[in-house]
Design a protein around this motif. Structure first.
Motif, short mmCIF file in Angstrom:
data_model
loop_
_atom_site.label_atom_id
_atom_site.label_comp_id
_atom_site.label_asym_id
_atom_site.label_seq_id
_atom_site.Cartn_x
_atom_site.Cartn_y
_atom_site.Cartn_z
N GLY A 182 -31.30 -28.23 63.11
CA GLY A 182 -31.58 -29.08 64.25
C GLY A 182 -31.17 -30.51 63.94
O GLY A 182 -31.02 -30.89 62.78
N PRO A 183 -30.98 -31.33 64.97
CA PRO A 183 -30.47 -32.68 64.74
C PRO A 183 -31.54 -33.65 64.26
O PRO A 183 -32.58 -33.79 64.91
CB PRO A 183 -29.96 -33.09 66.13
N PRO A 184 -31.31 -34.34 63.16
CA PRO A 184 -32.22 -35.41 62.76
C PRO A 184 -32.06 -36.60 63.71
O PRO A 184 -31.04 -36.73 64.40
CB PRO A 184 -31.75 -35.76 61.35
N SER A 429 -35.62 -26.93 72.25
CA SER A 429 -36.37 -28.02 71.62
C SER A 429 -36.03 -28.13 70.14
O SER A 429 -35.88 -29.24 69.60
CB SER A 429 -37.87 -27.79 71.79
N LYS A 430 -35.89 -27.01 69.48
CA LYS A 430 -35.58 -27.00 68.05
C LYS A 430 -34.18 -27.53 67.77
O LYS A 430 -33.97 -28.24 66.78
CB LYS A 430 -35.71 -25.57 67.51
N MET A 431 -33.23 -27.21 68.65
CA MET A 431 -31.83 -27.51 68.38
C MET A 431 -31.34 -28.78 69.07
O MET A 431 -30.15 -29.11 68.98
CB MET A 431 -30.94 -26.34 68.81
N SER A 432 -32.22 -29.52 69.76
CA SER A 432 -31.77 -30.69 70.49
C SER A 432 -32.88 -31.73 70.55
O SER A 432 -34.01 -31.50 70.14
CB SER A 432 -31.37 -30.31 71.92
N ASP A 433 -32.50 -32.89 71.12
CA ASP A 433 -33.50 -33.91 71.44
C ASP A 433 -33.76 -33.97 72.94
O ASP A 433 -34.42 -34.88 73.42
CB ASP A 433 -33.06 -35.29 70.92
#
Length: 509
Positions: A182-184, A429-433
């Protein structure tokens, strides 16, 4: 000697394409045409039309410089017949030809038109791909299921890419488990190479603005490469600037980051400006030189020699009726949000927004946002198919249909995928903001503030229980549903019905 016509289509812009190799430069006439039938059979994104017309005009000029006789028809030519078949007849009369040499198109629609053409058309297989039709058929014959992973391993062995003798580099074939981060906060990637329109491209842009200005999508700013030199520059930039982090974040989605570490090279590969095997070899060379990690290079190569070749094999093996399949019986109209209509769903707004701006969205935006929503909502897969074919600059039916009807919508009943790619809002939700600024609550399971993905996910599973409950990869989902209190399940389904009713009414969700 009587000349023959050599047909070159807009996605066959390769000097060594089969029809040109078979032709005689001293005798034959190359036919290329911008025609209304091809530009309008779906409402193509203006950027896609402009890219193809500009690239076609430059390719025709290159052939002329190399000594070919080229009969090129522009869209606004008053004598334009309006179709590929019509242009062949017109040019046959002009040059006294009765035979056509053509490389097999990537759409059954055009293949059948050429097979039924009154001229004698010699169709040659498009050997720019690694896997011939016969080779794919031999691999697929007798298998209970066609799975890309096993096909991909054969392509690795055939090409020698990322191989250590007869074993895969690094001791495993697939590093996908390393490619799902996922994106920091603050994650940002480089911009793909951008090219200012030259006079040829500007002339095309003016034409497209006039003829297709009402189509969905922003024509300007236009920045695509339109010749091999530019496309190779874009490849070099990707390898230097984005490939090293592509693997880690290839599934990530970030607001305001339209590309992150994706290459956007499929536009050029699928039109013939870049050779797919050469692209893979250059990525492999970056790994061998220590300029990119194995998980990134393997993931990138897998998309090209694995997935790209696999879906083409499926498309041609399954035949002309593939695009009519709808095993789930979905019939809802495509919601207006796909054409830029109002929505409160941040993920849909982001995915459709980049599609409108760039004629592009990366694979997770396509599969797990726009595709996932259409599947959960029960949208007619033919309408979903037409949308994807229309709005993306890299979309041709051979690659788009299996990805959409097979992987995304499960309309083919499992030819491409072993299960439908459905998820609740938790995956997004896990893979994006996206969910952080959404009007809906991704953790809210019922009520007007609940994420529509959460509600529609369970509704989809319930209405298709007879088909999927026995699927080993989905059994846990049904066990989870069955453990919910009955009153909770009733509320979830009622709330989902409310979302679907709003979609039926054309109201924003």
């Amino acid at each position: 000697m009587t000349p023959r016509l050599v047909l070159v289509l807009g996605d066959q812009l390769t000097p060594t394409v089969a029809a040109l190799r078979k032709a005689d430069k001293t005798r034959d006439v190359v036919v290329m045409a911008e025609v209304a039938d091809e530009a309008g059979y779906v409402p193509h994104h203006p950027k896609k039309i402009a890219f193809l017309f500009a690239a076609m005009r430059k390719f025709a000029g290159r052939l002329q410089d190399e000594g070919w006789r080229v009969a090129y028809t522009r869209l606004d030519d008053p004598e334009n017949a309006g179709s590929i078949g019509g242009e062949l007849l017109r040019r046959a009369e002009e040059f006294g030809a009765s035979e056509v040499i053509a490389t097999e198109p990537g759409e059954w629609r055009l293949i059948e038109a050429l097979r039924d053409h009154p001229l004698t058309v010699h169709l040659l297989e498009d050997d720019r791909f690694l896997c011939a039709h016969s080779e794919f058929e031999t691999w697929a014959k007798g298998r209970k299921a066609l799975r890309m992973e096993f096909f991909y391993r054969e392509m690795r062995r055939k090409t020698g890419l990322l191989m250590d003798g007869d074993q895969p580099e690094g001791g495993q074939w697939n590093f996908d488990h390393d490619n799902r981060k996922g994106p920091p906060k603050g994650l940002a990637g480089p911009m793909p190479s951008r090219f200012d329109p030259d006079p040829v491209t500007e002339e095309v842009l003016a034409l497209v603005e006039q003829r297709f200005g009402q189509n969905f999508g922003d024509l300007r700013p236009f920045w695509f490469a339109t010749d091999p030199d530019q496309a190779n520059h874009a490849l070099d930039d990707f390898i230097d600037q984005a490939l090293p982090r592509f693997g880690d974040y290839q599934d990530a989605m970030v607001s305001g980051q339209d590309f992150l570490f994706h290459s956007v090279l499929s536009v050029y590969i699928n039109a013939g400006l870049l050779d797919p095997l050469e692209v893979c070899r250059r990525a492999e060379a970056a790994y061998r030189a220590g300029r990119a990690p194995l998980n990134a290079v393997e993931g990138f190569i897998r998309q090209i020699i694995g997935w790209r070749e696999f879906v083409r094999g499926v498309y041609f093996r399954e035949g002309p009726d593939y695009c009519a399949r709808n095993v789930l019986g979905h019939s809802r109209k495509l919601p207006p949000v796909y054409w830029g209509g109002e929505t409160q769903m941040r993920c849909m707004k982001e995915a459709v927004g980049v599609t409108r701006r760039e004629a592009y969205a990366h694979h997770i935006q396509r599969l797990m946002v726009t595709g996932n929503f259409a599947l959960l909502a029960g949208v007619d897969p033919a309408q979903v198919h037409e949308w994807y074919l229309a709005v993306y600059a890299d979309a041709y039916e051979w690659v788009e249909a299996p990805n959409t009807l097979g992987m995304s919508q499960f309309a083919d009943g499992g030819v491409v995928g072993s299960k439908p790619y459905v998820s609740s809002g938790n995956y997004i939700s896990k893979m994006s903001d996206y969910c952080k600024t959404c009007a809906y609550g991704v953790k809210v399971k019922t009520g007007p503030d609940a994420c529509p993905f959460n509600l529609l996910y369970w509704h989809f599973l319930v209405r298709h229980r007879d088909r999927f409950a026995s699927n080993p990869r989905m059994a846990q989902m049904y066990r989870t549903w069955d453990k919910m209190p009955e009153d909770r399940r009733t509320v979830v389904l009622d709330d989902a019905d409310h979302v679907l009713a709003r979609l039926n009414a054309g109201d924003p969700v």
